[in-house]
Write a protein that holds these residues in place. Structure first.
Motif, PDB file in Angstrom:
ATOM      1  N   LEU B 259       0.822  -1.215   0.000  1.00 39.97           N
ATOM      2  CA  LEU B 259       0.000   0.000   0.000  1.00 39.97           C
ATOM      3  C   LEU B 259       0.855   1.264   0.000  1.00 39.97           C
ATOM      4  O   LEU B 259       0.480   2.274  -0.587  1.00 39.97           O
ATOM      5  CB  LEU B 259      -0.883   0.024   1.254  1.00 39.97           C
ATOM      6  N   ARG B 260       2.007   1.211   0.659  1.00 41.02           N
ATOM      7  CA  ARG B 260       2.806   2.427   0.834  1.00 41.02           C
ATOM      8  C   ARG B 260       3.295   3.003  -0.491  1.00 41.02           C
ATOM      9  O   ARG B 260       3.033   4.172  -0.777  1.00 41.02           O
ATOM     10  CB  ARG B 260       3.935   2.158   1.834  1.00 41.02           C
ATOM     11  N   VAL B 263       0.256   4.270  -2.597  1.00 40.79           N
ATOM     12  CA  VAL B 263      -0.276   5.558  -2.163  1.00 40.79           C
ATOM     13  C   VAL B 263       0.722   6.682  -2.458  1.00 40.79           C
ATOM     14  O   VAL B 263       0.350   7.764  -2.902  1.00 40.79           O
ATOM     15  CB  VAL B 263      -0.621   5.514  -0.655  1.00 40.79           C
ATOM     16  N   GLY B 275       4.414   7.500   1.088  1.00 40.84           N
ATOM     17  CA  GLY B 275       3.262   6.645   1.381  1.00 40.84           C
ATOM     18  C   GLY B 275       3.298   6.146   2.814  1.00 40.84           C
ATOM     19  O   GLY B 275       2.275   6.135   3.503  1.00 40.84           O
ATOM     20  N   LEU B 279       0.295   7.192   5.318  1.00 44.02           N
ATOM     21  CA  LEU B 279      -0.593   6.152   5.833  1.00 44.02           C
ATOM     22  C   LEU B 279      -0.528   6.053   7.349  1.00 44.02           C
ATOM     23  O   LEU B 279      -1.548   5.861   8.011  1.00 44.02           O
ATOM     24  CB  LEU B 279      -0.248   4.802   5.193  1.00 44.02           C
ATOM     25  N   SER B 280       0.672   6.208   7.919  1.00 46.06           N
ATOM     26  CA  SER B 280       0.772   6.134   9.376  1.00 46.06           C
ATOM     27  C   SER B 280       0.077   7.317  10.023  1.00 46.06           C
ATOM     28  O   SER B 280      -0.662   7.159  11.003  1.00 46.06           O
ATOM     29  CB  SER B 280       2.228   6.102   9.819  1.00 46.06           C
ATOM     30  N   GLY B 283      -3.570   6.724   9.857  1.00 47.61           N
ATOM     31  CA  GLY B 283      -3.974   5.714  10.835  1.00 47.61           C
ATOM     32  C   GLY B 283      -4.065   6.297  12.232  1.00 47.61           C
ATOM     33  O   GLY B 283      -5.042   6.082  12.959  1.00 47.61           O
ATOM     34  N   PHE B 311     -10.402   4.897   7.918  1.00 50.83           N
ATOM     35  CA  PHE B 311      -9.124   4.740   7.241  1.00 50.83           C
ATOM     36  C   PHE B 311      -9.341   4.180   5.842  1.00 50.83           C
ATOM     37  O   PHE B 311      -8.835   4.708   4.837  1.00 50.83           O
ATOM     38  CB  PHE B 311      -8.241   3.806   8.075  1.00 50.83           C
ATOM     39  N   LEU B 315      -8.748   5.984   2.211  1.00 52.20           N
ATOM     40  CA  LEU B 315      -7.838   5.318   1.277  1.00 52.20           C
ATOM     41  C   LEU B 315      -8.493   5.165  -0.100  1.00 52.20           C
ATOM     42  O   LEU B 315      -7.876   5.447  -1.137  1.00 52.20           O
ATOM     43  CB  LEU B 315      -7.457   3.948   1.838  1.00 52.20           C
TER      44      LEU B 315
END
Lengths: 244, 339
Positions: B259-260, B263, B275, B279-280, B283, B311, B315
Motif C-alpha cells: 500500500l505504501r 499511495v 506513502g 498512511l501512518s 492511521g 481509514f 484510502l
C-alpha cells in the motif's frame, strides 16, 4: 561482397497454413534488401524467424558467422541483429530519451556514455525536440521514428525494419526515407518490409518478392518490376518505377 | 570512483532532497514524545520494506502480493541467530538480507521461468507467503505459533543492539538504513539495470528485441527487492523484540508493504517513504478521532473498528483521486499549471 546474414531453406507452418516455404537469401554487408508481397504473404513471419521471436520448423539462419535459428530474441539482438515492430511498441511510461537510452545501454554500461549515445540517435532521427516527452502521447510518425532510434542506439550490424513507412503522410514518409538512407550510409545493413512501392524501389539495392510464403523472385529493382510472375502476383500490369 | 562521481552529478537533485529529508528526520526525536517516536520508527521500518517492494513491483513491474515472505524471513533470521546462536544482529541483518535475496531468486526463477505474469504472479507470491506462515506456525524449532521473544538485557548493549534508556538510537539507525536504501534505488534508477527493469515493465517483447534478457532482469529485481525487505523485517525483530508467524508473515503485512508505494507513487524514488508517512499519519489520526472525538461527534467515541472503516474510506478516495500516487498527483498538477 561479404555476406552478413544467410537464411537457408527456412519453413514455418501454423497449423495447416504454410506461412513460409523453403525461403533462402543472402544479405550483403552495407546492403538494403527490400521485401515486398501481398498482405499475408509471410514477410513478417520470416522476420520473426530471423529475429528469433518464433522458431522455424526447419532451415538455418546464419548471422555474422554464427548459427542463430535456435537462439532467443535477446541473444540475437546482442550479436547485432535488431528489429523494429510493425505495430510499434514504445515503452509508454518512459520519455523518448529514456526509451532510446534502453537501447544505448546494450553496448555501454556507463550512464554518461549511454546518455550521449541516446542524444546522438535522437538527433539523427529528428527526435531531439521530443526528448523529454512521454512516449505515450506521441503521433504515429514520431513513434515510428522512436522505434528506429531505439533499435539504432544498440549499434546494430543489421536492422530489420518492418513497415516503418506505413501510416505516414507523404512528407513524414520522405523524412523517414532520408533517415533510413543516412543509417545505411553509416554502414548498417538492412532488411526492410514495405508496401509503399516508390519508397522501397528507391531505397533497396535488391528486392525480394514473397508470395504465398514462397520466394517468387529476388534481384535488382529494375529487374523485379519487369519479371512477369511478379507483375502478375503483386504489382499489376501497369506498374512502373516512380521517378526518383 | 569515477562511476560514483557520475552518479553524484547526474542525481544531484535526488541526493539533495535526501540530505534535506534526513536532516529534518534526524532532529525529529527532539520534538517527539516516546510514544510518537515509537510510531515514527515503525513508519521508517515499513518505509524500508516498501522501498524493497518498489524495486520489484514499481521498477520492474512484477506485482508482488506476498512481500511478507521476505519480511518474515528477515525477522526470523535475526531472531534465530540471536536467540539460538548468540550472533549479533549487525551480522544477523546482513544474513537476513541474503536469505531474502536467495529466497527471491528461487521463487523468481520458479515463477518467471514458467511465464507467470500479472495476477498469476501476484497470486503465486501470496501463496508463498502463506506457505511460510503455515510452515513457521508448525515448526517447534522456530517457536511454532508462540513465536520468538528476544530476551531483554540490562543497560546499553551495542552487540545485541538493545538500548536501555532511549529509543532514539533505534530511530537513527533505521533512518540510516533507509537513507542507504534510498541511495541504492537512486543508483539503480540511473544505471543500466534500472533502465532494463523499466523496459521489462513496459514491454517484455520490445525489451528482448533490444538485447535485454527479461528473465535475468526480473531475477535481479527480485533478489534486490527481497534483500531490502528482509533487512526491514530483521529490524522489526530488533525494535519490537517479539515476533510470531502471523505478525511477520501475515497477509496484513504484505498489504501494508504494497500500500505504501501505491499511495506514495509506484516506481518513484520517494513514493514508498511518502506513502509510509501519510498512511501512518492517517492511521493515527483516525484512531485518535475515534478515541477522543470533538463534541459534535461524541457519539462515535470508542466505537470499535470505526477508525479502520474511516481509514479504508479515505484510502479509497485517495486511490480514486490519485491512482498514480501522491507524487503522480503532484506531477500532473504541475503539468496542468504549466499548460
Amino acid at each position: 561482397m561479404t555476406t552478413i546474414l544467410n537464411v537457408d531453406d527456412v519453413s514455418k507452418s501454423f497449423g495447416g497454413l504454410k506461412a513460409v516455404r523453403e525461403v533462402g537469401f543472402d544479405l550483403h554487408e552495407g546492403e538494403i534488401l527490400g521485401f515486398i508481397g501481398p498482405n499475408g504473404a509471410g514477410k513478417t513471419t520470416l522476420f520473426n524467424i530471423v529475429a528469433g521471436a518464433i522458431p522455424a520448423d526447419s532451415g538455418f539462419v546464419t548471422f555474422d558467422g554464427q548459427r542463430t535459428e535456435a537462439m532467443r530474441p535477446h541473444e540475437i539482438a546482442r550479436l547485432g541483429l535488431v528489429r523494429t515492430f510493425q505495430v510499434v511498441k514504445p515503452f509508454s511510461g518512459l520519455t523518448v530519451h529514456e526509451n532510446v537510452l534502453v537501447g544505448a545501454f546494450l553496448n555501454r554500461r556507463d550512464p554518461t556514455e549511454a546518455n550521449a549515445r541516446s542524444r546522438e540517435m535522437m538527433r539523427i532521427t529528428g527526435l531531439t525536440p521530443y526528448a523529454d516527452r512521454a512516449a505515450q502521447g506521441l503521433t504515429l510518425a514520431i513513434r515510428k521514428r522512436l522505434e528506429l532510434a531505439r533499435a539504432l542506439a544498440t549499434d546494430p550490424k543489421v536492422l530489420l525494419l518492418d513497415e516503418v513507412l506505413a501510416g505516414l503522410t507523404p512528407t513524414e514518409g520522405a523524412e523517414m526515407i532520408e533517415v533510413v538512407r543516412s543509417i545505411r550510409d553509416g554502414g548498417v545493413s538492412m532488411l526492410i518490409i514495405e508496401h509503399v512501392m516508390a519508397a522501397i524501389m528507391a531505397l533497396s539495392d535488391r528486392i525480394a518478392v514473397i508470395h504465398h510464403g514462397e520466394m517468387l523472385a529476388i534481384g535488382k529493382p529494375a529487374e523485379i518490376v519487369k519479371d512477369p510472375r511478379v507483375v502478375e502476383a503483386y504489382l499489376g500490369e501497369e506498374f512502373q518505377i516512380a521517378p526518383d | 570512483m569515477n562511476r560514483l562521481s557520475t552518479l553524484v552529478k547526474s542525481s544531484s537533485s535526488d541526493l539533495l532532497v535526501l540530505l534535506g529529508v534526513v536532516a529534518i528526520l534526524s532532529i525529529l526525536p527532539v520534538a517527539l514524545n516516546p510514544f510518537l517516536l515509537s510510531v515514527a520508527t515503525g513508519v521508517l521500518i515499513f518505509a524500508l520494506a516498501a522501498i524493497g517492494w518498489n524495486v520489484l513491483s514499481g521498477f520492474a513491474g512484477q506485482f508482488s502480493f506476498g512481500h511478507a515472505a521476505f519480511f518474515g524471513l528477515g525477522a526470523y533470521t535475526v531472531a534465530i541467530l540471536l536467540t539460538k546462536y548468540s550472533v549479533s544482529p549487525w551480522l544477523g541483518l546482513v544474513v537476513g538480507g541474503l536469505v531474502g535475496a536467495a529466497f527471491g531468486l528461487v521463487v523468481g526463477w520458479v515463477s518467471f521461468r514458467f511465464g507467470l505474469k500479472g495476477a498469476y504472479f501476484a497470486l503465486a507470491t501470496f501463496a508463498v507467503a502463506e506457505m511460510l506462515r503455515i510452515t513457521f506456525n508448525n515448526l517447534d524449532y522456530l517457536g511454532a505459533g508462540i513465536g520468538i521473544t528476544i530476551p531483554l538485557v540490562y543497560g546499553d548493549d551495542w552487540v545485541r543492539m538493545q538500548f536501555s534508556n532511549t529509543r532514539e538510537i533505534h530511530y537513527w539507525l533505521i533512518l540510516g538504513l533507509l537513507a542507504v536504501a534510498v541511495v541504492a534505488t537512486i543508483a539503480i534508477k540511473r544505471s543500466r539495470i534500472g533502465s532494463y527493469m523499466f523496459a521489462v515493465r513496459e514491454d517484455e517483447d520490445a525489451a528482448a528485441a533490444l538485447g535485454i534478457n527479461p528473465l535475468k532482469t526480473k531475477l535481479v529485481a527480485m533478489s534486490i527487492s527481497g534483500f531490502i525487505t528482509a533487512v526491514a523485517g530483521g529490524y522489526f525483530t530488533l525494535f519490537f523484540l517479539f515476533i510470531d508467524p502471523d505478525v511477520v508473515f501475515g497477509a496484513v503485512v504484505s498489504v501494508a508493504i504494497l500500500l505504501r508505494p501505491i499511495v506514495g507513487g509506484m516506481g518513484t524514488i520517494w513514493g514508498p517513504v511518502i506513502g509510509a508517512a501519510v498512511l501512518s499519519l492517517l492511521g493515527e489520526l483516525t484512531r485518535s478521532l475515534v478515541r477522543d472525538p470533538p463534541a459534535f461527534l461524541s457519539f462515535i467515541e470508542g466505537a470499535n473498528g470505526l477508525d479502520q472503516v474511516l481509514f479504508g474510506l479515505i484510502l479509497v478516495v485517495m486511490i480514486i483521486r490519485a491512482p498514480d500516487g501522491i507524487l503522480g498527483w503532484f506531477r500532473r498538477r504541475r503539468k496542468q499549471a504549466q499548460t
